[in-house]
Design an enzyme around this catalytic site. Structure first.
Site: not given
Ligand code: ADP
Length: 179
Positions: A30, A16, A40, A38
């Site tokens: 976004n 994380d 964000d 996600g």
């Molecule tokens: P996007 O909208 O740019 O695709 P996402 O958040 O949906 O962004 O996903 C981007 C990447 O971040 C994905 O590989 C997801 O698995 C990863 N991700 C989600 N939560 C975390 C977190 N807490 N720490 C690290 N990576 C994360």
């Protein structure tokens, strides 16, 4: 490798991203900068409600660009919010926009005196970018941008799961800096 006189490393970390005690965490935001799902969502959750209030005054962010905020409740002092491209099949400038996210985030970090910085796999979640392609673009863009950095850099490529961590490592192992 890098031609200027600064030192750097680029390494993979799995977990994380909000837990990392780096100078700056990059957020795959976004265009509104007002939070989402996600990574964000995880970052806004960990930083606390002040982050959203602060972001509301920034006027959003264009795809490929980056904006700086404090980290608020995070261990990281700063956040760099960048907006990755939505994957539409690869013929709509996605690769150049993704490369810009990494480049602009790293150069903004350098301007702000940031040394250690952690990147998630921008666009590889909800935005649907194929992670193997995205990872190669990210590594190449970061190596290129490192040549324009004035300060040392410690770059962490963060995979939330083991699969993404392996994808990052594969790109790092194969990367050869262009002449
Ligand atoms: P996007 O909208 O740019 O695709 P996402 O958040 O949906 O962004 O996903 C981007 C990447 O971040 C994905 O590989 C997801 O698995 C990863 N991700 C989600 N939560 C975390 C977190 N807490 N720490 C690290 N990576 C994360």
């Amino acid at each position: 490798m890098k031609s200027s006189n600064t030192n750097f490393f680029m390494r993979v970390w799995q977990g994380d991203i909000t837990r990392l005690p780096v100078d700056a965490i990059v957020n795959a935001a976004n265009p509104t900068l007002l939070g989402g799902g996600g990574v964000d969502g995880a970052i806004h959750q960990a930083a606390g409600p002040e982050l959203k209030q602060y972001c509301a005054g920034l006027g959003g962010c264009e795809t490929g660009q980056a904006k700086l905020t404090p980290g608020f409740n995070l261990a990281a002092q700063y956040l760099l919010h960048t907006v990755g491209p939505v994957w539409h099949g690869g013929n709509q400038g996605e690769a150049a926009l993704l490369a810009s996210c990494y480049r602009n985030s790293l150069l903004l970090a350098d301007q702000e005196g940031i040394v250690s910085i952690a990147f998630p796999a921008i666009s590889c979640g909800v935005y649907g970018y194929p992670p193997e392609q995205a990872s190669d673009i990210a590594v190449a863009s970061l190596y290129k941008a490192l040549n324009d950095c004035l300060l040392n850099k410690q770059i962490w490529l963060v995979g939330f799961d083991q699969k993404q961590a392996q994808i990052w490592q594969y790109s790092l192992d194969r990367f050869r800096e262009p002449a």
